[in-house]
Design a protein around this motif. Structure first.
Motif, short mmCIF file in Angstrom:
data_model
loop_
_atom_site.label_atom_id
_atom_site.label_comp_id
_atom_site.label_asym_id
_atom_site.label_seq_id
_atom_site.Cartn_x
_atom_site.Cartn_y
_atom_site.Cartn_z
N TYR A 1 -8.34 18.86 -60.25
CA TYR A 1 -7.54 19.80 -59.79
C TYR A 1 -7.16 19.52 -58.35
N GLU A 2 -6.17 19.54 -57.98
CA GLU A 2 -5.51 19.09 -56.44
C GLU A 2 -4.91 20.40 -56.01
N HIS A 3 -5.24 20.60 -54.65
CA HIS A 3 -4.61 21.96 -53.94
C HIS A 3 -3.37 21.57 -53.67
N ILE A 4 -2.39 22.42 -53.72
CA ILE A 4 -0.88 21.89 -53.10
C ILE A 4 -0.81 22.24 -51.67
N GLU A 5 -0.71 21.53 -50.71
CA GLU A 5 -0.82 22.12 -49.44
C GLU A 5 0.46 22.76 -48.93
N SER A 6 1.70 22.16 -49.39
CA SER A 6 2.93 22.60 -48.93
C SER A 6 3.47 23.38 -50.23
#
Length: 210
Positions: free
Chosen positions: A44-49
């Motif tokens: 999983y990747e965290h969406i920063e924008s």
């Protein structure tokens, strides 16, 4: 709801308020998701924008979307970081989300039902819901197991499914337990214990020997 037959040590650090306020709890949740072997399969990747209403997390291969929400309202959030008396009141408010269902009461009357319904109506139809609950629904579990009894959370989610509000979306819960964090896939009735060291720097609940 915590079994009153156990002694529980509760510690809430001054940093917990900042963890919530600056949104860093999302990064810690992403770490738990990637540490999972059973409840959150994949990477999983965290969406920063998120300027255009993007979700919080995406699974890298399937592009499955997830949005994380805090399990308390604005007035309860203001209690965090307040004097000790307010923190005691906050803990009491948290306990109400998962108090035992009263005889003859309707699922729609549950505090956790109202919370989940509101959050499901605020996220997109292709986003699955992750609820971070800074309160132990139970004190301990093995590494991974199926729950044998229904919790207040299960009752609320089942009603939301029956009413067509979930729209096929999955609901997950993350909450502290004794010496770790629990990841709960409500649809699969599967709960997993993972290392909670990063969260325990800010808040923890531990069983005490009598």
């Amino acid at each position: 709801m915590i079994d009153s037959g156990f002694l529980v040590e509760i510690w809430i650090g001054d940093t917990f308020k900042n963890l919530i306020k600056n949104g860093r709890y999302e990064i810690l949740i992403g770490g738990l998701m990637n540490a999972s072997k059973y409840v959150f399969e994949g990477e999983y990747e965290h969406i920063e924008s998120q300027a255009n209403g993007e979700c919080d997390f995406v699974e890298k291969n399937t592009r499955k979307k997830f949005d994380a929400k805090l399990c308390f309202n604005k007035s309860e959030g203001k209690m965090i970081g307040a004097p000790k008396g307010e923190m005691i009141k906050w803990l009491e408010e948290m306990n109400e989300y998962f108090a035992d269902v009263k005889p003859y009461s309707l699922p729609q009357e549950l505090k956790i039902y109202k919370f989940l319904k509101d959050k499901l109506n605020t996220i997109k139809d292709d986003e699955n819901l992750i609820v971070y609950i800074p309160f132990p629904m139970m004190l301990d579990i093995p590494e991974v197991c199926n729950l044998l009894t229904s919790t207040t959370l299960d009752i609320a989610v089942e009603e939301l499914k029956n009413e067509g509000i979930t729209k096929g979306r999955q609901i997950f819960a993350i909450f502290p337990i004794n010496n770790g964090m629990a990841l709960y896939d409500i649809e699969k009735n599967l709960v997993e214990k993972v290392n909670g060291e990063e969260f325990e720097k800010h808040l923890f609940f531990k069983r005490k020997s009598s």
